[in-house]
Write an enzyme that holds these catalytic residues in place. Structure first.
Site, mmCIF file in Angstrom:
data_model
loop_
_atom_site.group_PDB
_atom_site.id
_atom_site.type_symbol
_atom_site.label_atom_id
_atom_site.label_comp_id
_atom_site.label_asym_id
_atom_site.label_seq_id
_atom_site.Cartn_x
_atom_site.Cartn_y
_atom_site.Cartn_z
ATOM 1 N N GLY A 261 -4.032 7.067 -2.971
ATOM 2 C CA GLY A 261 -2.946 6.149 -3.073
ATOM 3 C C GLY A 261 -1.892 6.765 -3.059
ATOM 4 O O GLY A 261 -1.321 7.777 -2.530
ATOM 5 N N ASP A 262 -0.775 5.390 -3.440
ATOM 6 C CA ASP A 262 0.898 6.013 -3.588
ATOM 7 C C ASP A 262 1.201 6.208 -4.213
ATOM 8 O O ASP A 262 2.392 5.641 -4.927
ATOM 9 C CB ASP A 262 1.257 4.582 -2.548
ATOM 10 C CG ASP A 262 0.705 2.999 -3.239
ATOM 11 O OD1 ASP A 262 0.509 2.920 -3.939
ATOM 12 O OD2 ASP A 262 2.215 1.969 -2.770
ATOM 13 N N GLU A 263 0.110 6.449 -5.141
ATOM 14 C CA GLU A 263 0.683 6.934 -6.851
ATOM 15 C C GLU A 263 0.681 8.502 -6.850
ATOM 16 O O GLU A 263 -0.049 9.278 -6.323
ATOM 17 C CB GLU A 263 -0.288 6.261 -7.639
ATOM 18 C CG GLU A 263 -0.617 4.836 -7.699
ATOM 19 C CD GLU A 263 -1.780 4.802 -8.743
ATOM 20 O OE1 GLU A 263 -1.756 4.354 -10.012
ATOM 21 O OE2 GLU A 263 -2.833 5.378 -8.360
#
Length: 233
Positions: free
Chosen positions: A155-157
């Site tokens: 994801g956005d990690e």
């Protein structure tokens, strides 16, 4: 014995008679050299096998057997790379950090989670969101050295691993640099987009003497910072 050759090592030096005789001192010895080209995707393994010995007991004749492992190396690179951003992936992160834990090599681990990323996807669509993630990845690369690692773990990690002894002041400065770089505005498909990043870090082995302990501590600090930011709104 295994030697890794690259563009900085001349093959002639690796295969010099003196070196071969030093390395192949007994019957059954062999020399394995892994090497790659500097400007091409050339990955090969060369086995140097003694086939004849002189009256002085030193090897006098060898056989060279070369195997092209380019496809194997390329497949390994693909398996370790995030397909969207080109950063290393979670699988690679696990391998790298477990190896450092086993060797007791110090590193500082940074966990980063993007702020305000979901509204970008919701308002502009996943194509713009993907381009934003690629731009974030490029900025992370620009903040670290070639000896360090940047990973996208989903994801956005993102995760950054800095491979050196912990320096609290320097670690805090890098945290600020990572957050500041990500926070600068992006222009994507003519759109001005701004996101932020919550970041937490922890040092191995100074703050935790296991990989799991460092990961948990960095993750907890990241979420604590995210909570503080949300509380201020």
């Amino acid at each position: 014995m295994v030697l890794n050759g690259d563009g900085e090592v001349k093959m002639g030096a690796l295969l010099s008679p003196g070196r071969i005789r030093r390395e192949l001192g007994r019957d059954g010895d062999f020399l394995k050299i892994e090497y790659c080209g500097r400007t091409e995707n050339v990955y090969k393994v060369m086995n140097v096998i003694p086939v004849e010995w002189g009256d002085d007991g030193l090897v006098s004749e060898v056989m060279l057997a070369v195997q092209d492992i380019g496809q194997k190396v390329e497949l390994r690179n693909i398996a370790n790379t995030d397909g969207l951003t080109g950063l290393f992936n979670g699988r690679c992160m696990s391998e790298v950090l477990h190896d450092k834990e086993r060797r007791r090599e110090p590193f500082t681990l940074y966990f980063l989670d993007l702020d305000r990323f979901k509204p970008v996807n919701d308002e502009y669509g996943h194509d713009v969101g993907d381009k934003l993630l690629m731009a974030v990845a490029e900025r992370l690369r620009g903040c670290i050295r070639s000896s360090d690692y940047a990973f996208r773990i989903g994801g956005d990690e993102f995760v950054v691993a800095v491979c050196m002894n912990a320096d609290p002041e320097g670690a805090a400065m890098l945290k600020g640099r990572l957050e500041g770089s990500i926070a600068k505005p992006y222009i994507i498909d003519g759109l001005r987009i701004e996101v932020g990043a919550s970041c937490g870090f922890a040092a191995f082995p100074e703050e935790a003497d296991t990989l799991e302990g460092v990961r948990v501590l960095a993750d907890q600090r990241m979420y604590a910072e995210k909570e503080r930011r949300h509380a201020k709104r």
